[in-house]
Design a protein around this motif. Structure first.
Motif, short mmCIF file in Angstrom:
data_model
loop_
_atom_site.label_atom_id
_atom_site.label_comp_id
_atom_site.label_asym_id
_atom_site.label_seq_id
_atom_site.Cartn_x
_atom_site.Cartn_y
_atom_site.Cartn_z
N ARG A 59 0.85 -1.19 0.00
CA ARG A 59 0.00 0.00 0.00
C ARG A 59 0.89 1.24 0.00
N PRO A 60 0.45 2.34 -0.64
CA PRO A 60 1.18 3.61 -0.52
C PRO A 60 0.93 4.24 0.84
N LEU A 61 1.83 5.13 1.25
CA LEU A 61 1.76 5.70 2.60
C LEU A 61 0.50 6.53 2.81
N ASP A 62 0.08 7.31 1.82
CA ASP A 62 -1.12 8.12 2.02
C ASP A 62 -2.36 7.25 2.20
N ASN A 63 -2.41 6.10 1.55
CA ASN A 63 -3.52 5.17 1.72
C ASN A 63 -3.51 4.54 3.11
N GLU A 78 9.99 9.10 -4.53
CA GLU A 78 9.84 9.92 -5.74
C GLU A 78 8.50 9.71 -6.43
N ASP A 79 8.01 8.48 -6.43
CA ASP A 79 6.77 8.18 -7.16
C ASP A 79 5.53 8.29 -6.29
N SER A 80 5.71 8.47 -4.98
CA SER A 80 4.53 8.49 -4.11
C SER A 80 4.63 9.55 -3.02
N ILE A 81 5.53 9.37 -2.06
CA ILE A 81 5.53 10.21 -0.85
C ILE A 81 5.80 11.67 -1.16
N PHE A 82 6.76 11.96 -2.05
CA PHE A 82 7.06 13.35 -2.40
C PHE A 82 5.87 14.05 -3.06
#
Length: 385
Positions: free
Chosen positions: A235-239, A267-271
């Motif tokens: 899962r991505p962090l924002d999810n 680079e592809d998600s958290i930033f």
């Protein structure tokens, strides 16, 4: 006769009890020695502990000058110190991986030095540095993490939120952060994690079988050695934060060790989110393993620049490097590139002095209910074969 036997039996029982008590003291004294008890005064580590590499046949003279091979906190720069002196070799006897990577391109050397400076030059001096968790590997501390307790940066006792992502099976850091009063959300996923009884974990510690990625996905990996397959869930962090009702909350500490995936995940998600603006501290292990690739096709200058872009991104989100140290408990501790030896893995602590105020999370159900929502729904996919 009976009295003598009784006396001998009592004496033997006493000796056994003393021996057992001695073993308990010996095997638990490290708890009192290395880890502060938070129920009383907080104990601060004012400076990095002395480092001894003797057990690893790593003969390094501890000097005052900074080096990418030594743990380092921010300090006033020494007059006349050059980048050449900062990155000079100090590697007597330690294994260097792969073949030496050489290049006649001066830009490659300069970009590599920029990368090493970004990794090893702290810019924020933390006056109250706390060492948390860890264990001993080959008689050398491993897995311990630093936490800065300076006012405005340190976790707020009894209301702090800690994410510990990529824990493996070492809960020592997570456990001691719960002792401080933080709610700790531990995350990792392999076939062993599925056997953990999360309802019997430590108070304030919540374990979820999930990995950090850039999207919600399953990845099936075949292990040729064990001749088995396992499907990992990401899962991505924002999810993750949305499911845990932390989408507007502050993270007091975000601890990440995801074995080299940190670069593309950030680079592809958290930033692309505002999570870091609401995060006080980032404790992360950095992996430069692409430098180990034999006959790497990537240009050294481009590879160093790509790695450097990650650290530039952290600074652009308000973070300052407070501490770093090399992690030499790896199969190949060092790599040699353009005549410079440096570690493949580093531990870093970044702090954000201008964190944006968040909101306290509101839970309508027990926290473990939300934690379980992080885990894969398709349980039949998550199995080893």
């Amino acid at each position: 006769m009976k009295r003598n036997l009784l006396n001998q039996l009592m004496a033997m029982t006493l000796l056994v009890s003393i021996y057992a008590l001695f073993n308990v003291v010996i095997h638990t004294s490290w708890l009192l020695k290395d880890y502060p008890v938070f129920d009383n005064d907080i104990h601060y580590l004012e400076s990095p502990p002395p480092v001894s590499f003797g057990y690893l046949d790593f003969s390094v003279k501890l000097e005052e000058e900074e080096s990418h091979l030594m743990p380092s906190k921010a300090r006033p720069p020494k007059p006349g110190m050059t980048t050449e002196e900062t990155v000079k070799e100090k590697t007597n006897g330690l294994r260097v991986g792969g073949e030496e990577i050489k290049s006649p391109n001066e830009k490659s050397t300069e970009q590599l030095k920029i990368l090493l400076d970004a990794i090893t030059k702290p810019t924020y001096f933390c006056s109250k540095m706390l060492n948390q968790g860890g264990r001993t590997c080959k008689l050398v501390p491993d897995g311990d993490k630093k936490v800065c307790m300076d006012e405005g940066i340190g976790p707020k006792r009894d209301s702090c939120i800690v994410y510990s992502i990529g824990i493996g099976h070492d809960f020592s850091y997570d456990f001691f952060m719960t002792k401080y009063g933080c709610n700790v959300f531990s995350m990792d996923h392999d076939y062993l994690h599925s056997f953990y009884d999360t309802n019997r974990m430590y108070k304030r510690l919540y374990m979820a079988s999930v990995r950090l990625g850039t999207m919600i996905e399953y990845r099936t990996v075949h292990d040729n050695i064990e001749n088995s397959t396992f499907t990992y869930f990401y899962r991505p962090l924002d999810n993750i934060m949305y499911i845990l009702h932390h989408e507007n909350a502050n993270l007091d500490v975000l601890k990440i060790d995801i074995e080299g995936d940190e670069f593309h995940v950030f680079e592809d998600s958290i930033f692309k989110t505002d999570i870091l603006e609401r995060t006080r501290q980032l404790s992360i292990e950095i992996h430069l393993e692409k430098f180990l690739v034999k006959n790497a096709t990537e240009d050294i200058e481009a590879l160093a620049r790509n790695y450097t872009r990650f650290f530039v991104g952290l600074k652009s989100h308000g973070f300052e490097l407070a501490y770093y140290e090399p992690n030499i408990i790896t199969p190949v501790p060092l790599v040699k590139v353009l005549g410079i030896n440096f570690p493949v893995c580093f531990e870093q602590l970044w702090v954000n002095r201008n964190v944006r105020p968040g909101e306290m999370p509101v839970y309508e159900k027990p926290i473990r209910h939300y934690v379980k929502q992080l885990e894969p729904k398709d349980k039949h996919l998550i199995q080893s074969q």
